[in-house]
Design a protein around this motif. Structure first.
Motif, PDB file in Angstrom:
ATOM      1  N   THR A   2       0.704  -1.194   0.133  1.00  0.00           N
ATOM      2  CA  THR A   2      -0.277  -0.066   0.095  1.00  0.00           C
ATOM      3  C   THR A   2       0.935   1.402   0.188  1.00  0.00           C
ATOM      4  O   THR A   2       1.994   1.143   0.704  1.00  0.00           O
ATOM      5  CB  THR A   2      -1.015  -0.063   1.290  1.00  0.00           C
ATOM      6  OG1 THR A   2      -1.562  -0.996   1.434  1.00  0.00           O
ATOM      7  CG2 THR A   2      -1.847   1.203   1.322  1.00  0.00           C
ATOM      8  N   THR A  28      -9.505   6.158   6.971  1.00  0.00           N
ATOM      9  CA  THR A  28      -9.395   4.876   6.476  1.00  0.00           C
ATOM     10  C   THR A  28      -7.920   4.260   6.907  1.00  0.00           C
ATOM     11  O   THR A  28      -6.941   5.043   6.709  1.00  0.00           O
ATOM     12  CB  THR A  28      -9.436   4.650   4.879  1.00  0.00           C
ATOM     13  OG1 THR A  28     -10.859   5.179   4.523  1.00  0.00           O
ATOM     14  CG2 THR A  28      -9.400   3.187   4.490  1.00  0.00           C
ATOM     15  N   CYS A  30      -4.793   1.977   6.508  1.00  0.00           N
ATOM     16  CA  CYS A  30      -4.000   1.083   5.580  1.00  0.00           C
ATOM     17  C   CYS A  30      -3.049   0.383   6.074  1.00  0.00           C
ATOM     18  O   CYS A  30      -2.338  -0.634   5.590  1.00  0.00           O
ATOM     19  CB  CYS A  30      -3.043   1.869   4.391  1.00  0.00           C
ATOM     20  SG  CYS A  30      -4.099   3.292   3.644  1.00  0.00           S
ATOM     21  N   ARG A 149      -5.463   7.341   6.222  1.00  0.00           N
ATOM     22  CA  ARG A 149      -5.936   8.382   5.370  1.00  0.00           C
ATOM     23  C   ARG A 149      -7.141   9.145   5.665  1.00  0.00           C
ATOM     24  O   ARG A 149      -8.280   8.446   6.241  1.00  0.00           O
ATOM     25  CB  ARG A 149      -6.089   7.664   4.022  1.00  0.00           C
ATOM     26  CG  ARG A 149      -4.753   7.110   3.201  1.00  0.00           C
ATOM     27  CD  ARG A 149      -4.694   6.713   1.882  1.00  0.00           C
ATOM     28  NE  ARG A 149      -3.577   6.519   1.267  1.00  0.00           N
ATOM     29  CZ  ARG A 149      -2.679   7.292   0.757  1.00  0.00           C
ATOM     30  NH1 ARG A 149      -2.750   8.691   1.014  1.00  0.00           N
ATOM     31  NH2 ARG A 149      -1.722   6.702   0.267  1.00  0.00           N
TER      32      ARG A 149
END
Length: 153
Positions: A2, A28, A30, A149
């Motif tokens: 990622t 979010t 990761c 994020r």
């Protein structure tokens, strides 16, 4: 693999602003940890700078000069190494409340700044100045927060 954010903070106050913005706007992950877990981890790692680290963490103090030469430059890069295992005492529980942990981290930063006198020697890097130990904690916060994020509005 990622793509992670590139984060740099000038100080711990900027890290607090970032965690509050992530909590307010949504995020979010990761990585493996939530915002709350990251904040708990940062608090667990930062608190001993004021209160002192467990004695067993000094067993490898003789390696500190090598750690300063080898690891510290890697931590200063925006792509600091992933997957370095941490001591179990610094691993957050699976279930934490984001809001509570964000505010606990903010209080921890306030306490760090309010501390007078020397900070405890860092387990890997030894005795450091106020500016150096804040840099270590600021780099550490950026390292973990890059895995989160902001949600799009």
């Amino acid at each position: 693999m990622t793509n992670l954010r590139t984060l740099q903070f000038a100080n711990l106050d900027e890290a607090v602003q970032e965690v509050r913005a992530l909590h307010h706007n949504g995020y979010t992950s990761c990585g493996e940890w939530s915002l709350g877990q990251i904040c708990r981890h940062l608090t667990l790692v930062q608190t001993p700078s004021v209160d002192g680290y467990p004695a067993w963490m000094s067993l490898f103090a003789f390696m500190r000069p090598a750690m300063r030469r080898w690891l510290l430059p890697k931590l200063r890069r925006p792509d600091s190494p992933r997957g370095i295992r941490t001591a179990s005492i610094f691993v957050p529980p699976d279930q934490v409340d984001d809001q509570e942990e964000v505010e606990a981290f903010a209080r921890c930063v306030d306490r760090f700044h309010a501390h007078h006198g020397e900070y405890a020697p860092h387990p890997a890097f030894g005795r450091m100045s106020r500016a150096e130990i804040e840099e270590i904690h600021t780099l550490h916060a950026a390292h973990h927060l890059r895995f989160l994020r902001h949600n799009e509005s």
